[in-house]
Motif scaffolding. Sequence first.
Motif, PDB file in Angstrom:
ATOM      1  N   UNK A 199     -57.879 -17.691 -37.598  1.00 32.18           N
ATOM      2  CA  UNK A 199     -59.235 -16.807 -38.163  1.00 32.18           C
ATOM      3  C   UNK A 199     -60.316 -17.017 -37.043  1.00 32.18           C
ATOM      4  N   UNK A 200     -60.329 -17.950 -36.246  1.00 28.74           N
ATOM      5  CA  UNK A 200     -61.282 -18.220 -35.153  1.00 28.74           C
ATOM      6  C   UNK A 200     -60.722 -17.235 -34.051  1.00 28.74           C
ATOM      7  N   UNK A 201     -59.866 -16.598 -34.119  1.00 27.75           N
ATOM      8  CA  UNK A 201     -59.521 -15.535 -32.995  1.00 27.75           C
ATOM      9  C   UNK A 201     -58.406 -16.069 -31.879  1.00 27.75           C
ATOM     10  N   UNK A 202     -57.811 -17.253 -32.409  1.00 28.14           N
ATOM     11  CA  UNK A 202     -56.597 -17.785 -31.471  1.00 28.14           C
ATOM     12  C   UNK A 202     -55.398 -17.199 -32.200  1.00 28.14           C
ATOM     13  N   UNK A 203     -54.529 -16.518 -31.239  1.00 28.27           N
ATOM     14  CA  UNK A 203     -53.355 -15.841 -31.781  1.00 28.27           C
ATOM     15  C   UNK A 203     -52.102 -16.680 -31.689  1.00 28.27           C
ATOM     16  N   UNK A 204     -52.048 -17.504 -30.548  1.00 37.77           N
ATOM     17  CA  UNK A 204     -50.866 -18.559 -30.024  1.00 37.77           C
ATOM     18  C   UNK A 204     -51.125 -19.737 -29.809  1.00 37.77           C
ATOM     19  N   UNK A 205     -50.324 -20.575 -30.048  1.00 36.65           N
ATOM     20  CA  UNK A 205     -50.412 -21.990 -29.620  1.00 36.65           C
ATOM     21  C   UNK A 205     -49.049 -22.175 -28.800  1.00 36.65           C
ATOM     22  N   UNK A 206     -48.937 -22.982 -27.550  1.00 40.56           N
ATOM     23  CA  UNK A 206     -48.020 -23.158 -27.015  1.00 40.56           C
ATOM     24  C   UNK A 206     -47.705 -24.807 -27.006  1.00 40.56           C
ATOM     25  N   UNK A 207     -46.541 -25.268 -27.677  1.00 37.38           N
ATOM     26  CA  UNK A 207     -46.298 -26.494 -28.194  1.00 37.38           C
ATOM     27  C   UNK A 207     -45.420 -27.187 -27.467  1.00 37.38           C
ATOM     28  N   UNK A 208     -45.511 -27.967 -26.614  1.00 38.34           N
ATOM     29  CA  UNK A 208     -44.319 -28.868 -25.646  1.00 38.34           C
ATOM     30  C   UNK A 208     -44.161 -30.107 -26.219  1.00 38.34           C
ATOM     31  N   UNK A 209     -43.654 -29.886 -27.726  1.00 39.69           N
ATOM     32  CA  UNK A 209     -43.272 -31.112 -28.154  1.00 39.69           C
ATOM     33  C   UNK A 209     -41.805 -31.265 -28.119  1.00 39.69           C
ATOM     34  N   UNK A 210     -41.333 -31.988 -27.047  1.00 42.67           N
ATOM     35  CA  UNK A 210     -39.865 -32.253 -27.027  1.00 42.67           C
ATOM     36  C   UNK A 210     -39.506 -33.485 -27.430  1.00 42.67           C
ATOM     37  N   UNK A 211     -38.088 -33.863 -27.008  1.00 44.20           N
ATOM     38  CA  UNK A 211     -37.435 -34.998 -27.543  1.00 44.20           C
ATOM     39  C   UNK A 211     -38.321 -36.153 -26.545  1.00 44.20           C
ATOM     40  N   UNK A 212     -38.783 -37.430 -27.652  1.00 43.26           N
ATOM     41  CA  UNK A 212     -39.591 -38.154 -27.132  1.00 43.26           C
ATOM     42  C   UNK A 212     -41.205 -38.128 -27.728  1.00 43.26           C
ATOM     43  N   UNK A 213     -41.352 -36.791 -28.272  1.00 42.04           N
ATOM     44  CA  UNK A 213     -42.736 -36.504 -28.992  1.00 42.04           C
ATOM     45  C   UNK A 213     -42.220 -36.303 -30.775  1.00 42.04           C
ATOM     46  N   UNK A 214     -40.878 -35.920 -30.636  1.00 42.28           N
ATOM     47  CA  UNK A 214     -40.633 -35.879 -32.024  1.00 42.28           C
ATOM     48  C   UNK A 214     -40.492 -34.498 -32.625  1.00 42.28           C
ATOM     49  N   UNK A 215     -39.812 -33.637 -31.617  1.00 44.35           N
ATOM     50  CA  UNK A 215     -39.400 -32.256 -31.885  1.00 44.35           C
ATOM     51  C   UNK A 215     -38.461 -31.948 -33.247  1.00 44.35           C
ATOM     52  N   UNK A 216     -38.942 -31.028 -34.171  1.00 47.78           N
ATOM     53  CA  UNK A 216     -38.427 -30.901 -35.219  1.00 47.78           C
ATOM     54  C   UNK A 216     -38.423 -29.515 -35.781  1.00 47.78           C
ATOM     55  N   UNK A 217     -37.387 -28.769 -35.182  1.00 44.32           N
ATOM     56  CA  UNK A 217     -37.644 -27.308 -35.428  1.00 44.32           C
ATOM     57  C   UNK A 217     -37.373 -26.860 -36.868  1.00 44.32           C
ATOM     58  N   UNK A 218     -36.797 -27.335 -37.550  1.00 47.06           N
ATOM     59  CA  UNK A 218     -36.536 -26.675 -39.074  1.00 47.06           C
ATOM     60  C   UNK A 218     -37.947 -27.258 -39.650  1.00 47.06           C
ATOM     61  N   UNK A 219     -38.703 -28.077 -39.637  1.00 47.57           N
ATOM     62  CA  UNK A 219     -40.059 -28.406 -40.132  1.00 47.57           C
ATOM     63  C   UNK A 219     -41.011 -27.285 -39.295  1.00 47.57           C
ATOM     64  N   UNK A 220     -40.804 -26.839 -38.123  1.00 45.57           N
ATOM     65  CA  UNK A 220     -41.499 -26.151 -37.581  1.00 45.57           C
ATOM     66  C   UNK A 220     -41.422 -24.682 -38.068  1.00 45.57           C
TER      67      UNK A 220
END
Length: 328
Positions: free
Chosen positions: A59-80
């Motif tokens: 709502x503040x105007x940001x359209x996209x985030x780039x999320x570098x959560x890979x193995x070691x940080x807990x990537x969980x694509x079904x949750x995403x």
Amino acid sequence: MASVETVRGPVELESLGQTLMHEHVFVLSTEHVQNYGSDWWDEEARVADAIAKLNSVHEKGISTIVDPTVWGLGRDIPRMQRIAAQTPLNIIVAAGLYVYEELPHQYAYRGPGLLLDVPEPMVTDFSRDITEGIAGTGVKAAFLKFALETPEPSPGVERIARAVARTHVETGAPITVHTSGPHQTGRIAVRILREEGVDLTKVVIGHAGDSNDLDYLTELADQGVLLGMDRFGLDLFNPTAERVKTITALATRGYAGHMVLAHDANCFIDWLGGAHDAVRPAVMPNWHYEHITDDVLPALLEAGVTQAQIDTMMIENPVRYFTPGGAA
Ligand SMILES: [Zn+2]
């Protein structure tokens, strides 16, 4: 028109809009949650909280985030996927491995010349994430991530770096490197990636903005990379006023085309365990997705950075980074 993969599928590059180039939704170890998380992890409440926070920054105007959560940080694509289905924000996810020193055992015995003498399994795994999708979800990674934290990379970390580089050469996917500002490990990243034939215009030197050393930063940028001015709100590494001053100095010298902005924030990080909700607002009150929009952009404008330079950093540079093929 070229597109980029997001959690919800391909999105045209021209519609990415204002983009935060390094944000996590959750930093969360599955093993930590399963064994010690019963006091502090409520999946439904945290997912709802994340959706609310992502909708708010949208709502503040940001359209996209780039999320570098890979193995070691807990990537969980079904949750995403659950989260992405309930927010208009585009979320771009990554392949790679986040370790500071020791290679996970799961890769230690497999690879060229090892007990199981097979082609580099990290390249196999990362490439599949990019070309086929992650863990059977159909969600494709659109970039690669590794970490260079220590002054000298361990053999395991160097193996990861080279596997990421080779995956880039095979797939064309751009790269984000976690680097250390104090140790100036961006130099090591550039050296290794150049040796492997990586297109340096497709590389973000993450956390470069923890440094205010203009010689270091311009040396990196002059080799083609993007500088990740990406930890706004983490004042313990570098206060906002200093980060603003450094970006202004670089923009004045003509480097707006070499900077991207973000907070490296998240909705929850289990590194703080059950103390998360109490500690975080007290110690890092500005470490959230809206600090740039609310505070940093006005400060940059006040300091003399132009709106056109902000658009370059927040819109044009991310599009160029994700545009397939060589340097634009
Ligand atoms: Zn990060």
